[in-house]
Design an enzyme around this catalytic site. Structure first.
Site, PDB file in Angstrom:
ATOM      1  N   CYS A 117      -6.958  25.285  50.287  1.00 49.75           N
ATOM      2  CA  CYS A 117      -5.513  25.025  50.317  1.00 49.75           C
ATOM      3  C   CYS A 117      -4.903  25.532  51.628  1.00 49.75           C
ATOM      4  CB  CYS A 117      -4.818  25.698  49.140  1.00 49.75           C
ATOM      5  SG  CYS A 117      -5.058  24.877  47.551  1.00 49.75           S
ATOM      6  N   CYS A 199      -4.104  17.085  45.049  1.00 47.36           N
ATOM      7  CA  CYS A 199      -5.349  16.494  45.548  1.00 47.36           C
ATOM      8  C   CYS A 199      -6.172  15.931  44.389  1.00 47.36           C
ATOM      9  CB  CYS A 199      -6.169  17.560  46.261  1.00 47.36           C
ATOM     10  SG  CYS A 199      -5.400  18.152  47.774  1.00 47.36           S
ATOM     11  N   CYS A 202      -8.535  18.225  42.323  1.00 48.61           N
ATOM     12  CA  CYS A 202      -7.901  19.399  41.704  1.00 48.61           C
ATOM     13  C   CYS A 202      -6.782  19.028  40.747  1.00 48.61           C
ATOM     14  CB  CYS A 202      -7.365  20.338  42.776  1.00 48.61           C
ATOM     15  SG  CYS A 202      -8.669  20.974  43.833  1.00 48.61           S
ATOM     16  N   CYS A 227      -0.578  26.972  45.209  1.00 52.05           N
ATOM     17  CA  CYS A 227      -1.517  26.826  46.312  1.00 52.05           C
ATOM     18  C   CYS A 227      -1.078  27.613  47.534  1.00 52.05           C
ATOM     19  CB  CYS A 227      -1.668  25.358  46.674  1.00 52.05           C
ATOM     20  SG  CYS A 227      -0.098  24.614  47.090  1.00 52.05           S
TER      21      CYS A 227
HETATM   22  S1  SF4 Z   1      -5.621  21.291  45.987  1.00 49.79           S
HETATM   23 FE1  SF4 Z   1      -7.891  21.353  45.941  1.00 49.79          FE
HETATM   24  S2  SF4 Z   1      -8.666  19.864  47.455  1.00 49.79           S
HETATM   25 FE2  SF4 Z   1      -6.423  20.189  47.794  1.00 49.79          FE
HETATM   26  S3  SF4 Z   1      -6.347  21.671  49.382  1.00 49.79           S
HETATM   27 FE3  SF4 Z   1      -6.225  22.836  47.464  1.00 49.79          FE
HETATM   28  S4  SF4 Z   1      -8.358  23.322  46.861  1.00 49.79           S
HETATM   29 FE4  SF4 Z   1      -8.418  21.792  48.520  1.00 49.79          FE
END
Ligand code: SF4
Length: 232
Positions: A117, A199, A202, A227
């Site tokens: 993230c 995303c 996720c 995040c």
């Molecule tokens: S939501 Fe998941 S894929 Fe997106 S940046 Fe964060 S950890 Fe990475």
């Protein structure tokens, strides 16, 4: 902080549109909407562009988005005759992330997830907010236990600017009523059980009765489910 308290007091009875108009007027060219292209941000996009089309609206392309998210980006650009700003992660950082964590290393530990993230979202967000005084977000206080203490106007310690949450008191129904009555483009994943979209790896659909943030980072405890874009 004095200015934050004063703004909250001044705007305590203002409508959502009045809040938006006030900040667009006071902080012209120093304000932006950070849009995830989710339902709440699409409501704000509609309200903001109908108020002042020159306002900066940006999104973060993490490189891991769903195809439906690109579709709503495209539909939004078309409907309002704009081109949303898109910020991408730094290429060398993503290449290094792959070398150290692999493709889906973010499932292996909270540290790995936060690292992903940080590279794909936080660093591009910092670049997008650089030079601004205020950012709008589409956060609602009823979205999760991590957001219950939110205020309309907050000082964003992490990014060093004022953060405004115009939809703080909106319900999910308010959001969808607005989208339908104003014909606002929305991410079609919302029709398939995704209340919150991030995303692709996720985010997942939720079942009836589950918390609306349950589809985000579902393998982690609720208190970890941000995040770094929003600490609350
Ligand atoms: S939501 Fe998941 S894929 Fe997106 S940046 Fe964060 S950890 Fe990475």
């Amino acid at each position: 902080m004095k200015i934050i308290n004063e703004l909250n007091e001044k705007l305590k009875d203002a409508s959502t549109l009045e809040v938006i108009e006030f900040f667009l007027n006071e902080y012209k060219n120093k304000i932006a909407l950070a849009s995830s292209l989710g339902a709440e941000d699409q409501v704000l996009t509609d309200m903001i562009l109908k108020t002042d089309k020159s306002t900066k609206i940006f999104t973060l392309d993490t490189g891991r988005l769903n195809p439906e998210t690109y579709d709503v980006m495209d539909a939004t650009n078309l409907k309002y005759s704009v081109k949303l700003d898109v910020y991408f992660p730094k290429l060398d950082a993503v290449e290094n992330l792959y070398k150290t964590q692999g493709v889906n290393g973010h499932f292996e530990s909270i540290d790995n997830r936060k690292n992903c993230c940080k590279i794909r979202k936080i660093e591009p967000l910092k670049r997008a907010l650089n030079g601004l005084d205020v950012w709008f977000t589409g956060l609602r206080s009823s979205q999760s236990i991590t957001r219950e203490e939110m205020k309309l106007v907050e000082w964003d310690e992490a990014f060093g600017l004022i953060k405004v949450n115009p939809l703080i008191n909106w319900s999910e129904k308010d959001v969808w009523d607005y989208i339908k009555s104003n014909n606002v483009p929305y991410n079609k994943l919302h029709d398939n059980g995704y209340p919150s979209i991030g995303c692709a790896p996720c985010t997942r659909a939720i079942k009836d009765g589950e918390d609306i943030r349950a589809g985000r980072w579902w393998w982690e405890n609720p208190e970890h489910k941000e995040c770094g874009l929003h600490k609350k």
